[in-house]
Scaffold this active site. Structure first.
Site, mmCIF file in Angstrom:
data_model
loop_
_atom_site.group_PDB
_atom_site.id
_atom_site.type_symbol
_atom_site.label_atom_id
_atom_site.label_comp_id
_atom_site.label_asym_id
_atom_site.label_seq_id
_atom_site.Cartn_x
_atom_site.Cartn_y
_atom_site.Cartn_z
ATOM 1 N N HIS A 181 0.847 -1.202 0.000
ATOM 2 C CA HIS A 181 0.000 0.000 0.000
ATOM 3 C C HIS A 181 0.876 1.242 0.000
ATOM 4 O O HIS A 181 2.099 1.132 0.092
ATOM 5 C CB HIS A 181 -0.969 -0.006 1.182
ATOM 6 C CG HIS A 181 -0.290 0.013 2.515
ATOM 7 N ND1 HIS A 181 0.319 -1.100 3.070
ATOM 8 C CD2 HIS A 181 -0.097 1.019 3.407
ATOM 9 C CE1 HIS A 181 0.843 -0.781 4.235
ATOM 10 N NE2 HIS A 181 0.619 0.504 4.475
ATOM 11 N N HIS A 198 1.565 3.871 2.011
ATOM 12 C CA HIS A 198 2.099 4.625 3.158
ATOM 13 C C HIS A 198 3.622 4.723 3.084
ATOM 14 O O HIS A 198 4.292 3.817 2.605
ATOM 15 C CB HIS A 198 1.703 3.934 4.477
ATOM 16 C CG HIS A 198 0.316 4.283 4.923
ATOM 17 N ND1 HIS A 198 -0.445 3.441 5.700
ATOM 18 C CD2 HIS A 198 -0.450 5.391 4.715
ATOM 19 C CE1 HIS A 198 -1.612 4.019 5.960
ATOM 20 N NE2 HIS A 198 -1.641 5.189 5.370
ATOM 21 N N HIS A 209 6.017 2.021 3.837
ATOM 22 C CA HIS A 209 6.031 0.878 2.916
ATOM 23 C C HIS A 209 6.583 1.225 1.538
ATOM 24 O O HIS A 209 7.038 0.342 0.820
ATOM 25 C CB HIS A 209 4.619 0.275 2.807
ATOM 26 C CG HIS A 209 4.195 -0.371 4.089
ATOM 27 N ND1 HIS A 209 4.227 -1.723 4.285
ATOM 28 C CD2 HIS A 209 3.814 0.174 5.268
ATOM 29 C CE1 HIS A 209 3.847 -1.996 5.532
ATOM 30 N NE2 HIS A 209 3.584 -0.857 6.150
ATOM 31 N N HIS A 245 -7.565 -0.986 5.200
ATOM 32 C CA HIS A 245 -6.514 -0.299 5.948
ATOM 33 C C HIS A 245 -6.860 1.183 5.968
ATOM 34 O O HIS A 245 -7.873 1.588 5.404
ATOM 35 C CB HIS A 245 -5.146 -0.583 5.295
ATOM 36 C CG HIS A 245 -3.968 -0.064 6.063
ATOM 37 N ND1 HIS A 245 -3.888 -0.139 7.440
ATOM 38 C CD2 HIS A 245 -2.804 0.530 5.653
ATOM 39 C CE1 HIS A 245 -2.731 0.391 7.826
ATOM 40 N NE2 HIS A 245 -2.063 0.808 6.768
ATOM 41 N N ASP A 290 -0.001 -4.149 5.984
ATOM 42 C CA ASP A 290 -0.816 -3.565 7.050
ATOM 43 C C ASP A 290 -2.273 -3.845 6.724
ATOM 44 O O ASP A 290 -2.669 -3.767 5.558
ATOM 45 C CB ASP A 290 -0.629 -2.043 7.109
ATOM 46 C CG ASP A 290 0.717 -1.651 7.700
ATOM 47 O OD1 ASP A 290 1.432 -2.533 8.209
ATOM 48 O OD2 ASP A 290 1.045 -0.454 7.640
ATOM 49 N N ASP A 302 0.916 -8.347 10.481
ATOM 50 C CA ASP A 302 1.072 -6.998 11.052
ATOM 51 C C ASP A 302 0.915 -6.982 12.586
ATOM 52 O O ASP A 302 -0.150 -7.276 13.109
ATOM 53 C CB ASP A 302 -0.020 -6.128 10.397
ATOM 54 C CG ASP A 302 -0.103 -4.711 10.931
ATOM 55 O OD1 ASP A 302 0.748 -4.315 11.744
ATOM 56 O OD2 ASP A 302 -1.037 -3.997 10.501
ATOM 57 N N HIS A 337 -11.018 9.180 16.164
ATOM 58 C CA HIS A 337 -9.978 8.481 15.409
ATOM 59 C C HIS A 337 -10.115 6.994 15.694
ATOM 60 O O HIS A 337 -10.451 6.599 16.797
ATOM 61 C CB HIS A 337 -8.593 8.953 15.838
ATOM 62 C CG HIS A 337 -7.486 8.173 15.195
ATOM 63 N ND1 HIS A 337 -7.212 8.254 13.849
ATOM 64 C CD2 HIS A 337 -6.601 7.281 15.702
ATOM 65 C CE1 HIS A 337 -6.199 7.446 13.559
ATOM 66 N NE2 HIS A 337 -5.813 6.851 14.672
ATOM 67 N N SER A 393 -7.962 3.185 14.692
ATOM 68 C CA SER A 393 -6.693 2.683 14.164
ATOM 69 C C SER A 393 -6.893 2.016 12.815
ATOM 70 O O SER A 393 -7.978 1.544 12.486
ATOM 71 C CB SER A 393 -6.094 1.687 15.157
ATOM 72 O OG SER A 393 -4.949 1.085 14.600
ATOM 73 N N HIS A 405 -4.946 -0.554 12.134
ATOM 74 C CA HIS A 405 -4.286 -1.844 12.341
ATOM 75 C C HIS A 405 -5.152 -2.757 13.212
ATOM 76 O O HIS A 405 -5.942 -2.296 14.016
ATOM 77 C CB HIS A 405 -2.930 -1.630 13.004
ATOM 78 C CG HIS A 405 -1.998 -0.812 12.173
ATOM 79 N ND1 HIS A 405 -1.197 -1.358 11.198
ATOM 80 C CD2 HIS A 405 -1.761 0.522 12.150
ATOM 81 C CE1 HIS A 405 -0.494 -0.397 10.621
ATOM 82 N NE2 HIS A 405 -0.819 0.758 11.177
ATOM 83 N N ASP A 422 20.352 12.450 5.777
ATOM 84 C CA ASP A 422 20.400 13.808 6.326
ATOM 85 C C ASP A 422 20.640 14.746 5.151
ATOM 86 O O ASP A 422 21.731 14.779 4.593
ATOM 87 C CB ASP A 422 21.532 13.904 7.358
ATOM 88 C CG ASP A 422 21.623 15.295 7.977
ATOM 89 O OD1 ASP A 422 20.781 16.157 7.665
ATOM 90 O OD2 ASP A 422 22.550 15.517 8.788
#
Lengths: 552, 552
Positions: free
Chosen positions: B72, B74, B77, B138, B160, B192, B361, B363, B365, B440
């Protein structure tokens, strides 16, 4: 001007923040102070050890400060005293355990103080204030709320408290005295907002004892309990359950050893004979006969538990079979480091019990229903939520509205605001100096925003120092430019970059010389600009750049 | 040696940590990679932007890497792909939205890639692997689990997921296909572990829609919702409810604008006509007609919500009457900064809704009961918990035991361990290089432990630079010693201390000269020792001390 007598409440710490609790109460030319706590630094306060309240206001009124009264012995209520008493030597009042813990701190730092032990229900006359100490339950014994009787009215300051119907030491919050006061009429209530966001009731400390009992029964091997050093009730329950289940107890960690000694000597810990052992003796016993009590429940880097988790503790090796109980909730900001300790302990094969869901820890502060109970008992005319970050004060104010206190009689205030009350009126009248004083090593207040800003920049991208020696008369470079860097790039693998940077600087210096610029300041700023631009292009980093010109 | 075919699973990221998920699957001379994510740096990684997996193993086996499949879109990932594809140019497979989001990132960094769009239930032949994509719910649309069919057996990697019986887009986790696979026999399940510590079931995303509906009804004025930019379901619900209640929606924040555009263009967002407006148009509408969707739910310093809270946003001023919904839970480590934003918003008079208790909210997961469901559906022979810190993997392993998988068939593994399976056996066979590569700025991997250690020291107590110019031939000091400090003390108030320090250095240099020491290295270390001792005595601080000697 009105001749009506006035009483001022002046929060010097603990409003809009968790920690460094301190409240000044002024009546005419008399000031009484409630608590004098420290705060642990936020992560943005790089390198800072602790934060204490700015007491400029008290120092400006030194002659009329009559005393400091303490609600209980936690760091966020007494921890700034060793610093404050050096500048402001006034008598201190508190209960036996509170003063017992304070004295250790004062001794460590060589501070003298006049201290007066008080008992719950006792009334002390301090200047014009009749100060009454009222028993409350909390996560440390001998905690009190304070009622200040003045000509204008009674102020009740809860300190930190919880409503615990079955406290471990049997010392229930003195509902009777609070309700008597409420009956007679209280002008202002100041109450603990730490848990004002949390619905419901706080569980009794005794719940943890039950969980210990169950967990001890299931543990086939050694048990290690990490909790707050000062939670004497928790230590008591661990010791009681250990004794009942025929285990010996060893205490590890300097601060916990200290609390156990003080609490035991003053009669706040009931230790059955032959229960406590030294750690080396514990190490010789069969593992199923041992409980170790230790500090480090917040993942403090130097604490005993952290060193055990990292296999760096000299006397305690974690081995498979150990049951480790983390009897605490991470304080906001400590979640990640505590999680890392738990991971390490699991990796060593220990069984770790840490969920807040498992009643392995309960809070020492009142939740919403408890707060309403306090408001209903005391029935104040005015209400000022204290001890909490801004949103907690807001939530606490909403609870006060819910129990019927009119909005205009509730003050969500900030440190430094002067709240002025007459018998019938209350208002935010003015503002005095208040704030944070940062302690770094021996320096108290010498680290401020400039130093912190530098530390922040240094921490992000490091520093590049450019040194050049110039012959003033000839206007010639006689040595350098040399570049030294730290925390910027891995030097061994960046020789080319640094050499290119050196050439950029050299060209910039030559250009300055060509244009007849010989003042240091424009030369330095030219070097800084050229280098900063070059490095940002090459690395997208902004190290601090420090040009140093030496003259011969 | 046994001729039995072997399959290896080699976690390159995501085990023992949250983020940078990456799993290599090897069969003979063929490697398939699942996901390629980044991780956000811990606070100990000073100045670091992001962390990506160490892909040494893949680079050493470059020729046999057949492709990367994505579960997916995110960051944890896909976020490392722009870096990894530069070194390892292999085809990438993913669903439409996943690739849509990836392409933006690749374009931004000028990276070319061969990408292949797949659909749920589709099977791709990648080298010897038959790779099947299986719909899961998800917190982003178009998420899939992956089944890899090999000669040794089937590997199911959940990616996930959550079990949501009423997902916003109607795309229920494909229980049918998972149970078919379970029926036929699955060799290994990778699942997951993010919420493996949390008992019970994860609530449906639709709950949040209900809460939005209620909250919108109660809001008399403007509504501002902060959430994760990528949570398209959440954005959809906000837009749907806004439309229903006749409000217009403006989107603020670069990443959210980007997601909304991509998701809308690809058909993953259903936006009723005339619902979306530009921000300046929204600012001209009556406040009760407006919803603003914004980034910043994690308190990110440069995000739109943070700037609004600090009154630094150019187009949005928070005013009393605003309802601000923070539709997210702080990621561990962000608690304090999010709390500070909430406090700021309250101070500006806004009504802030932030409690996780308020169903504002949910989750993305699976919780413990959901995880057991997945285990029972897939019924794997072997089980490897993935995506989680160590204690989460341990908890997940316990859940697997609870549903009947034998302990010896569960592997709590670490990044870099090679898990080797035959049709009947499984073991941890060996270890390859794996770990963290720090990014960095433009530097990938050039900041390591030495640089970080320097940044840490600089951040705590700053730096003192001592410069001296020496005439090599005469052995005389011709300029200096000068001392420059940053982040150590407030220089203006510490002139005396720094002057004393300068004298200490001068004496040390003179002593060296007297003893005929002319090598730089012993002189420098002498200066460092003397100064460090002196400063520690005076301040209890340990700044970095950097002696620089210039020669003329």
């Amino acid at each position: 001007m009105s001749r009506e007598p006035k009483l001022s409440l002046i929060p010097l710490g603990g409003l809009g923040e968790i920690g460094k609790n301190m409240m000044a109460v002024r009546f005419g030319e008399n000031i009484l102070v409630v608590d004098c706590g420290l705060m642990f630094p936020g992560e943005e306060m790089l390198g800072i050890d602790i934060v204490i309240p700015d007491i400029t206001y008290l120092l400006e009124n030194k002659e009329i400060v009559r005393g400091i009264v303490l609600t209980h012995g936690h760091e966020d209520h007494i921890g700034a005293l060793p610093y404050v008493l050096r500048q402001l030597n006034v008598p201190v009042y508190g209960t036996k355990l509170t003063l017992g813990l304070l004295q250790g701190k004062l001794k460590e730092r060589n501070v003298d103080a006049v201290i007066n032990t008080v008992k719950p229900r006792e009334i002390m006359q301090i200047g014009p204030f009749k100060v009454e100490f009222i028993r409350v339950s909390h996560s440390i014994p001998d905690a009190v709320a304070i009622a200040i009787h003045t000509q204008v009215g009674v102020v009740v300051h809860t300190g930190d408290f919880k409503i615990d119907q079955t406290p471990v030491d049997g010392q229930v919050t003195d509902f009777h005295r609070l309700s008597q006061l409420g009956d007679k009429g209280v002008l202002v209530l100041l109450s603990d907002s730490t848990n004002a966001e949390i619905p419901g009731y706080t569980l009794s400390e005794r719940m943890v004892g039950n969980t210990f009992d169950e967990t001890f029964r299931q543990a086939t091997d050694r048990i290690i309990i990490a909790t707050f050093a000062s939670n004497v009730h928790r230590l008591q329950q661990a010791i009681t359950v250990a004794h009942r289940q025929k285990r010996k107890v060893a205490v590890v960690g300097r601060s916990m050893v200290n609390v156990v000694n003080v609490a035991y000597e003053l009669g706040y810990l009931d230790i059955p004979e032959n229960t406590m052992v030294e750690l080396d003796e514990a190490n010789r016993l069969p593992r199923h006969k041992v409980v170790i009590l230790t500090t480090g429940s917040q993942g403090e880097p130097m604490s005993a538990l952290t060193r055990m988790a990292l296999s760096e503790h000299k006397q305690v090796d974690i081995v498979p079979g150990d049951t480790i109980i983390i009897s605490a909730t991470p304080i906001p900001g400590n979640e990640k480091v505590v999680a890392r300790i738990i991971d390490q302990l699991f990796k060593q094969g220990a069984h770790v019990i840490y969920e807040s869901a498992s009643s392995i820890h309960v809070s020492g502060h009142p939740c919403q229903e408890d707060l309403k109970m306090m408001l209903n008992l005391v029935r104040p005319k005015f209400f000022v939520p204290v001890h909490g970050e801004y949103r907690m004060l807001i939530k606490h104010a909403e609870l006060a509205k819910d129990v019927g206190i009119p909005t205009e009689k509730i003050f969500v205030a900030e440190n430094g605001q002067v709240l002025e009350f007459t018998r019938r009126t209350g208002r935010i009248a003015s503002r005095i100096t208040a704030g944070k004083v940062l302690v770094d090593g021996l320096g108290v207040g010498d680290v401020g925003n400039i130093v912190l800003r530098d530390r922040k920049q240094l921490s992000q991208d490091g520093i590049l120092i450019v040194v050049v020696t110039i012959d003033r008369d000839a206007g010639l470079i006689v040595a350098g430019p040399d570049i030294v860097s730290r925390g910027f790039v891995y030097v061994r693998e960046s020789e080319q970059l640094l050499e290119e940077a050196r050439l950029k600087v050299k060209n910039a210096l030559d250009a300055c010389a060509d244009r007849g610029i010989s003042e240091w300041s424009p030369i330095k700023s030219q070097v800084r600009d050229v280098l900063s631009k070059f490095l940002y292009e090459k690395t997208r980093r902004r190290p601090m750049i420090l040009p140093i010109i030496m003259e011969v």
